[in-house]
Design a protein around this motif. Sequence first.
Motif, PDB file in Angstrom:
ATOM      1  N   ALA A  26       0.844  -1.191   0.000  1.00  0.00           N
ATOM      2  CA  ALA A  26       0.000   0.000   0.000  1.00  0.00           C
ATOM      3  C   ALA A  26       0.879   1.240   0.000  1.00  0.00           C
ATOM      4  O   ALA A  26       2.032   1.195   0.461  1.00  0.00           O
ATOM      5  CB  ALA A  26      -0.906   0.006   1.239  1.00  0.00           C
ATOM      6  N   PRO A  27       0.356   2.371  -0.498  1.00  0.00           N
ATOM      7  CA  PRO A  27       1.124   3.617  -0.457  1.00  0.00           C
ATOM      8  C   PRO A  27       1.579   3.990   0.950  1.00  0.00           C
ATOM      9  O   PRO A  27       2.710   4.444   1.148  1.00  0.00           O
ATOM     10  CB  PRO A  27       0.136   4.651  -1.016  1.00  0.00           C
ATOM     11  CG  PRO A  27      -0.768   3.861  -1.901  1.00  0.00           C
ATOM     12  CD  PRO A  27      -0.925   2.539  -1.213  1.00  0.00           C
ATOM     13  N   ALA A  28       0.711   3.764   1.932  1.00  0.00           N
ATOM     14  CA  ALA A  28       1.035   4.141   3.309  1.00  0.00           C
ATOM     15  C   ALA A  28       2.182   3.312   3.885  1.00  0.00           C
ATOM     16  O   ALA A  28       2.765   3.693   4.907  1.00  0.00           O
ATOM     17  CB  ALA A  28      -0.204   3.987   4.194  1.00  0.00           C
ATOM     18  N   LEU A  29       2.518   2.198   3.236  1.00  0.00           N
ATOM     19  CA  LEU A  29       3.592   1.331   3.711  1.00  0.00           C
ATOM     20  C   LEU A  29       4.882   1.532   2.925  1.00  0.00           C
ATOM     21  O   LEU A  29       5.812   0.721   3.007  1.00  0.00           O
ATOM     22  CB  LEU A  29       3.156  -0.133   3.656  1.00  0.00           C
ATOM     23  CG  LEU A  29       1.985  -0.497   4.578  1.00  0.00           C
ATOM     24  CD1 LEU A  29       1.583  -1.944   4.389  1.00  0.00           C
ATOM     25  CD2 LEU A  29       2.341  -0.231   6.045  1.00  0.00           C
ATOM     26  N   GLY A  30       4.934   2.609   2.167  1.00  0.00           N
ATOM     27  CA  GLY A  30       6.157   2.941   1.451  1.00  0.00           C
ATOM     28  C   GLY A  30       6.275   2.403   0.051  1.00  0.00           C
ATOM     29  O   GLY A  30       7.361   2.456  -0.553  1.00  0.00           O
ATOM     30  N   ASP A  31       5.177   1.896  -0.514  1.00  0.00           N
ATOM     31  CA  ASP A  31       5.226   1.313  -1.859  1.00  0.00           C
ATOM     32  C   ASP A  31       4.924   2.317  -2.972  1.00  0.00           C
ATOM     33  O   ASP A  31       4.938   1.950  -4.150  1.00  0.00           O
ATOM     34  CB  ASP A  31       4.230   0.152  -1.964  1.00  0.00           C
ATOM     35  CG  ASP A  31       4.644  -1.031  -1.101  1.00  0.00           C
ATOM     36  OD1 ASP A  31       5.854  -1.287  -1.004  1.00  0.00           O
ATOM     37  OD2 ASP A  31       3.765  -1.681  -0.513  1.00  0.00           O
ATOM     38  N   ASP A  32       4.655   3.557  -2.598  1.00  0.00           N
ATOM     39  CA  ASP A  32       4.335   4.576  -3.613  1.00  0.00           C
ATOM     40  C   ASP A  32       5.620   5.170  -4.179  1.00  0.00           C
ATOM     41  O   ASP A  32       5.922   6.354  -4.004  1.00  0.00           O
ATOM     42  CB  ASP A  32       3.432   5.659  -3.030  1.00  0.00           C
ATOM     43  CG  ASP A  32       3.992   6.262  -1.748  1.00  0.00           C
ATOM     44  OD1 ASP A  32       4.938   5.695  -1.172  1.00  0.00           O
ATOM     45  OD2 ASP A  32       3.474   7.315  -1.322  1.00  0.00           O
ATOM     46  N   VAL A  33       6.381   4.335  -4.876  1.00  0.00           N
ATOM     47  CA  VAL A  33       7.658   4.752  -5.458  1.00  0.00           C
ATOM     48  C   VAL A  33       7.567   4.667  -6.978  1.00  0.00           C
ATOM     49  O   VAL A  33       6.938   3.778  -7.525  1.00  0.00           O
ATOM     50  CB  VAL A  33       8.825   3.883  -4.939  1.00  0.00           C
ATOM     51  CG1 VAL A  33       9.106   4.187  -3.476  1.00  0.00           C
ATOM     52  CG2 VAL A  33       8.531   2.387  -5.112  1.00  0.00           C
ATOM     53  N   MET A  34       8.239   5.600  -7.633  1.00  0.00           N
ATOM     54  CA  MET A  34       8.220   5.662  -9.090  1.00  0.00           C
ATOM     55  C   MET A  34       9.140   4.614  -9.714  1.00  0.00           C
ATOM     56  O   MET A  34       8.872   4.097 -10.803  1.00  0.00           O
ATOM     57  CB  MET A  34       8.639   7.068  -9.537  1.00  0.00           C
ATOM     58  CG  MET A  34       8.743   7.296 -11.018  1.00  0.00           C
ATOM     59  SD  MET A  34       9.352   8.965 -11.349  1.00  0.00           S
ATOM     60  CE  MET A  34       9.660   8.864 -13.115  1.00  0.00           C
ATOM     61  N   PHE A  35      10.232   4.290  -9.027  1.00  0.00           N
ATOM     62  CA  PHE A  35      11.165   3.284  -9.522  1.00  0.00           C
ATOM     63  C   PHE A  35      12.009   2.782  -8.363  1.00  0.00           C
ATOM     64  O   PHE A  35      12.032   3.377  -7.279  1.00  0.00           O
ATOM     65  CB  PHE A  35      12.071   3.838 -10.635  1.00  0.00           C
ATOM     66  CG  PHE A  35      12.960   4.988 -10.221  1.00  0.00           C
ATOM     67  CD1 PHE A  35      14.198   4.762  -9.640  1.00  0.00           C
ATOM     68  CD2 PHE A  35      12.565   6.304 -10.423  1.00  0.00           C
ATOM     69  CE1 PHE A  35      15.025   5.801  -9.267  1.00  0.00           C
ATOM     70  CE2 PHE A  35      13.382   7.366 -10.050  1.00  0.00           C
ATOM     71  CZ  PHE A  35      14.614   7.113  -9.467  1.00  0.00           C
ATOM     72  N   CYS A  36      12.709   1.674  -8.604  1.00  0.00           N
ATOM     73  CA  CYS A  36      13.678   1.180  -7.612  1.00  0.00           C
ATOM     74  C   CYS A  36      14.816   0.497  -8.346  1.00  0.00           C
ATOM     75  O   CYS A  36      14.678   0.076  -9.495  1.00  0.00           O
ATOM     76  CB  CYS A  36      13.017   0.230  -6.614  1.00  0.00           C
ATOM     77  SG  CYS A  36      12.761  -1.454  -7.233  1.00  0.00           S
ATOM     78  N   MET A  37      15.949   0.391  -7.667  1.00  0.00           N
ATOM     79  CA  MET A  37      17.098  -0.302  -8.240  1.00  0.00           C
ATOM     80  C   MET A  37      16.747  -1.765  -8.503  1.00  0.00           C
ATOM     81  O   MET A  37      15.969  -2.369  -7.767  1.00  0.00           O
ATOM     82  CB  MET A  37      18.287  -0.219  -7.282  1.00  0.00           C
ATOM     83  CG  MET A  37      19.588  -0.753  -7.873  1.00  0.00           C
ATOM     84  SD  MET A  37      20.976  -0.730  -6.685  1.00  0.00           S
ATOM     85  CE  MET A  37      21.128   1.027  -6.363  1.00  0.00           C
ATOM     86  N   THR A  38      17.315  -2.298  -9.567  1.00  0.00           N
ATOM     87  CA  THR A  38      17.129  -3.706  -9.884  1.00  0.00           C
ATOM     88  C   THR A  38      18.466  -4.302 -10.288  1.00  0.00           C
ATOM     89  O   THR A  38      19.445  -3.574 -10.506  1.00  0.00           O
ATOM     90  CB  THR A  38      16.065  -3.901 -10.981  1.00  0.00           C
ATOM     91  OG1 THR A  38      15.844  -5.297 -11.184  1.00  0.00           O
ATOM     92  CG2 THR A  38      16.485  -3.274 -12.301  1.00  0.00           C
TER      93      THR A  38
END
Length: 239
Positions: free
Chosen positions: A22-34
Amino acid sequence: MSKIEMLNNAAHANVKIKLDRAPALGDDVMFCMTYPFEFRLVLSHYPIVVYRDKANNTAFPVALFGFEEGENLFLDNSGWNARYIPIMVQRQPFSIGSQQIKGSDERQQVIAFNPAHPRVNTTEGEAVFDEQGNYTPYLEKVIKMLESIDIGHQQNKLLVEALDKYELLEESTIAITLKDGTSYELVGFSTIADDKFEALSAEALKDLNDQKLLLPITMIMASMSNLGNLVDIRNAKLG
């Protein structure tokens, strides 16, 4: 900035981790390292591009989830709608830390975590330690993720060095236009130039293959077809 703590079974005996998405749990990110070891899974959903962090003079591949800061198009009320979530998201709120070995100048790796992360609590989610103070199966899984990430950083370093050596990267402005006329321009990302890749010599291709980088590079290129999928998801959200 939140203070990172070294995990231990005395101070953190009751820590639990919420695993909902959920967004409230820190998942509202545009991108992440892979990382190359997960590219095959990542490209099933996400475009992979190279992000240059000019402030820190670093570059690394990222999985793209949206078109603006704080947007993750794979999130809705039911959670994260994809078969695979990149490992840098999965491992939150844990990371690899280090501490000095008592009586020695050497340092050892330890498990660290952010106690202020919204996933961290003492009432719900997966326990980190069992009643005897041992690692739970969940924490054992996290440790394997962190070990993979540690290896992945080295893979990324080799990958970016090779892409720069053969001048395969081109900084691109990715232009997106939605069905309502809204336009976005994504800057700061680089993609692999098809023409430069096709012009690689047999010697260069052998070098990349010997370093086990040829397959990851082609997977980055193939993943760009997912950019259209992101546009479709965003258009569907417009109604």
